[in-house]
Design a protein around this motif. Structure first.
Motif, PDB file in Angstrom:
ATOM      1  N   ASP A  60       1.084  -1.350   0.057  1.00 48.80           N
ATOM      2  CA  ASP A  60      -0.001  -0.050   0.131  1.00 48.80           C
ATOM      3  C   ASP A  60       0.871   1.465   0.107  1.00 48.80           C
ATOM      4  O   ASP A  60       0.402   2.357  -0.238  1.00 48.80           O
ATOM      5  CB  ASP A  60      -0.869  -0.150   1.175  1.00 48.80           C
ATOM      6  CG  ASP A  60      -0.116  -0.051   2.657  1.00 48.80           C
ATOM      7  OD1 ASP A  60       0.778  -0.701   2.533  1.00 48.80           O
ATOM      8  OD2 ASP A  60      -0.690   0.600   3.559  1.00 48.80           O
ATOM      9  N   GLY A  61       2.137   1.258   0.196  1.00 48.46           N
ATOM     10  CA  GLY A  61       3.000   2.225   0.397  1.00 48.46           C
ATOM     11  C   GLY A  61       2.864   3.066  -0.993  1.00 48.46           C
ATOM     12  O   GLY A  61       2.780   4.282  -1.051  1.00 48.46           O
ATOM     13  N   THR A  63      -6.414  -4.744 -10.060  1.00 45.86           N
ATOM     14  CA  THR A  63      -6.967  -3.745 -10.145  1.00 45.86           C
ATOM     15  C   THR A  63      -7.958  -3.018  -9.343  1.00 45.86           C
ATOM     16  O   THR A  63      -7.916  -3.203  -8.094  1.00 45.86           O
ATOM     17  CB  THR A  63      -7.955  -4.044 -11.449  1.00 45.86           C
ATOM     18  OG1 THR A  63      -9.007  -4.887 -10.925  1.00 45.86           O
ATOM     19  CG2 THR A  63      -7.194  -4.863 -12.560  1.00 45.86           C
ATOM     20  N   HIS A  64      -8.122  -1.613  -9.517  1.00 42.35           N
ATOM     21  CA  HIS A  64      -8.822  -0.862  -8.725  1.00 42.35           C
ATOM     22  C   HIS A  64      -8.308  -0.511  -7.278  1.00 42.35           C
ATOM     23  O   HIS A  64      -8.895  -0.492  -6.548  1.00 42.35           O
ATOM     24  CB  HIS A  64     -10.197  -1.340  -8.596  1.00 42.35           C
ATOM     25  CG  HIS A  64     -10.971  -1.304  -9.882  1.00 42.35           C
ATOM     26  ND1 HIS A  64     -11.077  -0.570 -10.741  1.00 42.35           N
ATOM     27  CD2 HIS A  64     -11.526  -2.595 -10.467  1.00 42.35           C
ATOM     28  CE1 HIS A  64     -11.798  -0.938 -11.766  1.00 42.35           C
ATOM     29  NE2 HIS A  64     -12.069  -2.189 -11.551  1.00 42.35           N
ATOM     30  N   GLY A  65      -6.816  -0.905  -7.163  1.00 44.43           N
ATOM     31  CA  GLY A  65      -6.209  -0.537  -5.922  1.00 44.43           C
ATOM     32  C   GLY A  65      -6.506  -1.507  -4.872  1.00 44.43           C
ATOM     33  O   GLY A  65      -6.114  -1.537  -3.578  1.00 44.43           O
ATOM     34  N   GLY A  66      -6.962  -2.709  -5.709  1.00 44.28           N
ATOM     35  CA  GLY A  66      -7.356  -3.779  -4.734  1.00 44.28           C
ATOM     36  C   GLY A  66      -8.691  -3.642  -3.949  1.00 44.28           C
ATOM     37  O   GLY A  66      -9.038  -4.461  -3.101  1.00 44.28           O
ATOM     38  N   LEU A  67      -9.375  -2.624  -4.388  1.00 36.87           N
ATOM     39  CA  LEU A  67     -10.760  -2.367  -3.570  1.00 36.87           C
ATOM     40  C   LEU A  67     -11.798  -2.695  -4.656  1.00 36.87           C
ATOM     41  O   LEU A  67     -11.702  -2.813  -5.698  1.00 36.87           O
ATOM     42  CB  LEU A  67     -10.604  -0.837  -3.527  1.00 36.87           C
ATOM     43  CG  LEU A  67      -9.633  -0.453  -2.419  1.00 36.87           C
ATOM     44  CD1 LEU A  67      -9.324   1.105  -2.381  1.00 36.87           C
ATOM     45  CD2 LEU A  67      -9.623  -0.815  -1.107  1.00 36.87           C
ATOM     46  N   THR A  68     -12.908  -2.969  -3.784  1.00 32.27           N
ATOM     47  CA  THR A  68     -14.243  -3.417  -4.380  1.00 32.27           C
ATOM     48  C   THR A  68     -14.966  -2.291  -4.568  1.00 32.27           C
ATOM     49  O   THR A  68     -15.962  -1.901  -5.418  1.00 32.27           O
ATOM     50  CB  THR A  68     -14.781  -4.637  -4.043  1.00 32.27           C
ATOM     51  OG1 THR A  68     -15.798  -5.027  -4.680  1.00 32.27           O
ATOM     52  CG2 THR A  68     -15.252  -4.618  -2.696  1.00 32.27           C
ATOM     53  N   ASP A  84      -3.994   0.162   6.991  1.00 30.10           N
ATOM     54  CA  ASP A  84      -4.305  -0.770   5.570  1.00 30.10           C
ATOM     55  C   ASP A  84      -4.089  -2.160   6.251  1.00 30.10           C
ATOM     56  O   ASP A  84      -2.758  -2.282   6.019  1.00 30.10           O
ATOM     57  CB  ASP A  84      -3.772  -0.359   4.370  1.00 30.10           C
ATOM     58  CG  ASP A  84      -3.824   1.144   4.002  1.00 30.10           C
ATOM     59  OD1 ASP A  84      -5.185   1.667   4.148  1.00 30.10           O
ATOM     60  OD2 ASP A  84      -3.034   1.709   3.724  1.00 30.10           O
ATOM     61  N   ASP A  85      -5.079  -3.116   6.466  1.00 33.19           N
ATOM     62  CA  ASP A  85      -4.572  -4.587   6.316  1.00 33.19           C
ATOM     63  C   ASP A  85      -5.572  -5.109   5.424  1.00 33.19           C
ATOM     64  O   ASP A  85      -4.759  -5.344   4.441  1.00 33.19           O
ATOM     65  CB  ASP A  85      -5.171  -4.811   8.083  1.00 33.19           C
ATOM     66  CG  ASP A  85      -4.246  -4.372   9.127  1.00 33.19           C
ATOM     67  OD1 ASP A  85      -3.160  -4.438   8.840  1.00 33.19           O
ATOM     68  OD2 ASP A  85      -4.920  -4.091  10.130  1.00 33.19           O
ATOM     69  N   ASP A  86      -6.698  -5.647   5.578  1.00 35.72           N
ATOM     70  CA  ASP A  86      -7.374  -6.062   4.498  1.00 35.72           C
ATOM     71  C   ASP A  86      -8.777  -5.092   4.293  1.00 35.72           C
ATOM     72  O   ASP A  86      -9.672  -5.633   3.877  1.00 35.72           O
ATOM     73  CB  ASP A  86      -7.686  -7.617   4.653  1.00 35.72           C
ATOM     74  CG  ASP A  86      -8.741  -7.834   5.506  1.00 35.72           C
ATOM     75  OD1 ASP A  86      -8.820  -7.077   6.896  1.00 35.72           O
ATOM     76  OD2 ASP A  86      -9.458  -9.009   5.544  1.00 35.72           O
ATOM     77  N   ALA A  87      -8.482  -4.215   4.627  1.00 34.30           N
ATOM     78  CA  ALA A  87      -9.536  -2.885   4.491  1.00 34.30           C
ATOM     79  C   ALA A  87      -8.460  -1.775   4.488  1.00 34.30           C
ATOM     80  O   ALA A  87      -7.293  -1.668   4.704  1.00 34.30           O
ATOM     81  CB  ALA A  87     -10.511  -2.834   5.532  1.00 34.30           C
ATOM     82  N   MET A  88      -8.979  -0.375   3.811  1.00 30.96           N
ATOM     83  CA  MET A  88      -8.294   0.623   3.739  1.00 30.96           C
ATOM     84  C   MET A  88      -9.080   2.015   4.493  1.00 30.96           C
ATOM     85  O   MET A  88      -9.957   2.179   4.188  1.00 30.96           O
ATOM     86  CB  MET A  88      -8.015   1.002   2.235  1.00 30.96           C
ATOM     87  CG  MET A  88      -7.074   2.125   2.298  1.00 30.96           C
ATOM     88  SD  MET A  88      -6.595   2.605   0.523  1.00 30.96           S
ATOM     89  CE  MET A  88      -5.562   1.343   0.104  1.00 30.96           C
ATOM     90  N   LEU A  89      -8.418   2.321   5.547  1.00 30.68           N
ATOM     91  CA  LEU A  89      -8.868   3.311   6.356  1.00 30.68           C
ATOM     92  C   LEU A  89      -7.853   4.500   6.003  1.00 30.68           C
ATOM     93  O   LEU A  89      -6.812   4.613   6.493  1.00 30.68           O
ATOM     94  CB  LEU A  89      -8.909   2.926   7.726  1.00 30.68           C
ATOM     95  CG  LEU A  89     -10.393   2.260   8.096  1.00 30.68           C
ATOM     96  CD1 LEU A  89      -9.783   0.827   7.905  1.00 30.68           C
ATOM     97  CD2 LEU A  89     -10.387   2.271   9.861  1.00 30.68           C
ATOM     98  N   LEU A  90      -8.465   5.668   5.535  1.00 30.71           N
ATOM     99  CA  LEU A  90      -7.759   6.850   5.516  1.00 30.71           C
ATOM    100  C   LEU A  90      -8.166   8.167   6.274  1.00 30.71           C
ATOM    101  O   LEU A  90      -9.490   8.363   6.127  1.00 30.71           O
ATOM    102  CB  LEU A  90      -7.444   7.198   3.772  1.00 30.71           C
ATOM    103  CG  LEU A  90      -7.071   6.169   3.037  1.00 30.71           C
ATOM    104  CD1 LEU A  90      -6.943   6.728   1.713  1.00 30.71           C
ATOM    105  CD2 LEU A  90      -5.606   5.516   3.645  1.00 30.71           C
TER     106      LEU A  90
END
Length: 563
Positions: A383-384, A451-456, A410-416
């Motif tokens: 994720d870096g 793809t898509h930053g690994g996000l759904t 970011d583990d297996d979700a992304m919180l920013l």
């Protein structure tokens, strides 16, 4: 002509009548504890208190309902199987989303989810508090990381968190039951109104089951992995009388230099065994150190970490970690399920030895699951570079701006959490992340495209606030909450094959068993329930009013149906 009942039917009917008498007297008829008005004590609290005097809560972090089912099918005479047969098993129980240790544990202790408790993860950001170490608050710009990990310890390299015990780790049971004093206040965020550090228990927005029990004159205890679990004391600071928190991320003495207790699974089991010993002492009526006779607590328990590390580590102690196929535990995980079974057996045997069977209810669950349970689905993404690219793209449009990402988890979700919380900024971050593609690694460390930053799906700005049920602009809520594709784990290396934090079934579907005093035998309930329901259920079992919990009132959290 009426049909004659068989001897089995007569036995079942008699059992049901006896159970109905108990449940009717306790307000449990109809499949759930009867609702009571706020401020009122359940009508049959005295009768129920006579039946249940102790609740032992056990969290096996990382354990899935599928793991429990798999194990019991192969070990029908195991301690875990007997525990399940001796009560009610909820086969569709879900933990919090995000599925992290802190919101997961806080949910079990308060009855509320992240939006209500204010606890989204073990490492977050608050836009209203001041930086750690601030002593002169006038004119200081707000915005600070809120860290609830080992970083708060006076000495995070030591299993006693800096207490200074000799002959560690063997002497760890002599660790204080008041870990608040092992937290370094200079590492805490600062309240701009008081200009004083905010301790974890003060950061919690609602009260806990431990506080309610203390107010009723009952004894409380808990064992967990960081001094920051002081959070369970609740806003009053007095919830847990005996809080045993050996530091899991300290140096594992006797193992490879520089490694903590989670990097070697045998070390994790050794670490967990200290907490088991503490609880055994408490069952016997002592404090966790066995130095004072204080009586068995009304609410007590512990968390286990060894299953979690067995799921994460690619290998340890000569055994392959994780799963061999979808929901099929590999050798290391099987070893840990055996270990957990043995510890459950030891705890239940001690309860029997102390003649507490008839007055103790055991609740088995997990703070979180772990994803993926299908090794073929694993995609590790660093994720870096994703976040560096987001910051660079933002600065290209806004040359004088600070990095857009103020804090990330970011583990297996992304919180920013963003430095600019405007709609333009949150929309930009969402669009950028979903437009990214690249290459990660699979279970065999080979290249794997993403793809898509690994996000759904990405919730940004007001959508993120609405997802968590808070108002837009809330100081604690993430500005961006990304739901990862199944199998995605954000990591820059290859040292883990699973993670938690996300919202997939593998993250959320945890066991939930209520067994022993006050419960019927051999009941399986397939309705969807949530681990937030553990808190009001514990209070109801003890004859206390669940409505005394602020989160229960705010969310309408129901007592678990005990049928």
């Amino acid at each position: 002509m009426p049909r004659t009942m068989s001897s089995l039917e007569i036995l079942v009917t008699r059992r049901y009548l006896r159970l109905a008498a108990v449940l009717g007297a306790s307000g449990l008829i109809g499949g759930a504890f009867l609702a009571t008005p706020a401020g009122a004590v359940p009508a049959a609290s005295a009768a129920h208190r006579a039946a249940v005097k102790h609740v032992l809560l056990i969290s096996v972090d990382g354990l899935h309902q599928s793991d429990l089912t798999w194990y019991i099918a192969r070990h029908p005479q195991s301690a875990l199987a007997k525990l399940v047969r001796g009560g009610v098993q909820y086969t569709d129980a879900k933990t919090t989303n995000p599925s992290d240790s802190f919101p997961g544990m806080v949910a079990q202790a308060t009855g509320g989810g992240p939006g209500t408790t204010g606890i989204y993860y073990d490492d977050t950001y608050n836009a209203a508090l001041l930086p750690a170490g601030t002593t002169s608050c006038k004119g200081v710009k707000p915005g600070v990381e809120v860290d609830l990990t080992e970083d708060l310890d006076i000495n995070k390299a030591s299993i006693d968190a800096g207490q200074g015990l000799k002959n560690l780790p063997g002497s760890i049971l002599s660790m204080t039951g008041n870990p608040t004093k092992l937290i370094d206040p200079t590492k805490l965020p600062v309240d701009p109104k008081t200009c004083k550090p905010v301790y974890p228990n003060q950061y919690l927005q609602v009260n806990t089951i431990f506080e309610v029990a203390r107010q009723a004159g009952l004894r409380t205890a808990w064992s967990d992995k960081h001094a920051a679990y002081d959070i369970l004391d609740g806003p009053s600071g007095t919830g847990v009388q005996d809080l045993f928190t050996p530091e899991i991320n300290s140096n594992a003495l006797g193992y490879a230099a520089g490694n903590d207790w989670t990097t070697d699974n045998k070390a994790t089991q050794q670490y967990d065994s200290y907490k088991v010993k503490a609880v055994l002492n408490e069952i016997d009526g002592y404090d966790h150190s066995r130095s004072q006779k204080v009586g068995t607590p009304a609410i007590f328990g512990l968390n286990f970490q060894s299953v979690s590390t067995a799921e994460k580590l690619p290998s340890s102690d000569g055994l392959t970690g994780g799963y061999t196929a979808k929901n099929v535990p590999g050798p290391l995980l099987q070893n840990n399920l055996d270990y957990i079974n043995a510890q459950i057996g030891a705890l239940t045997a001690e309860i029997h030895k102390q003649h507490l069977d008839g007055s103790t209810t055991i609740i088995l669950s997990a703070k979180h699951g772990q994803s993926p349970t299908d090794p073929a689905a694993l995609t590790r993404i660093d994720d870096g570079p994703l976040l560096d690219g987001l910051n660079a793209a933002w600065k290209k449009l806004h040359p004088k701006a600070a990095d857009l990402v103020a804090h990330a988890v970011d583990d297996d979700a992304m919180l920013l959490w963003l430095s600019d919380r405007s709609k333009a900024a949150t929309d930009f971050a969402k669009a950028y992340l979903l437009a990214q593609s690249g290459t990660g690694t699979d279970i065999n460390k080979k290249s794997k495209a993403y793809t898509h930053g690994g996000l759904t799906k990405v919730y940004a700005g007001a959508d993120a606030a609405h997802f968590f049920g808070v108002k837009p602009g809330d100081a604690r809520v993430p500005d961006v909450f990304g739901v990862a594709q199944y199998g995605v784990v954000y990591t820059g290396g290859t040292k883990k094959v699973a993670e938690h934090g996300g919202g997939h079934a593998d993250d959320l579907n945890v066991p939930l068993v209520v067994s022993g005093a006050g419960t019927p035998d051999r009941v399986v309930d397939g309705a969807t329930v949530h681990t937030t329901q553990i808190a009001p259920t514990i209070l109801a079992l003890l004859g206390l009013n669940p409505q005394q919990l602020k989160a229960v009132r705010e969310e309408g959290t129901k007592v678990l149906p005990v049928r």
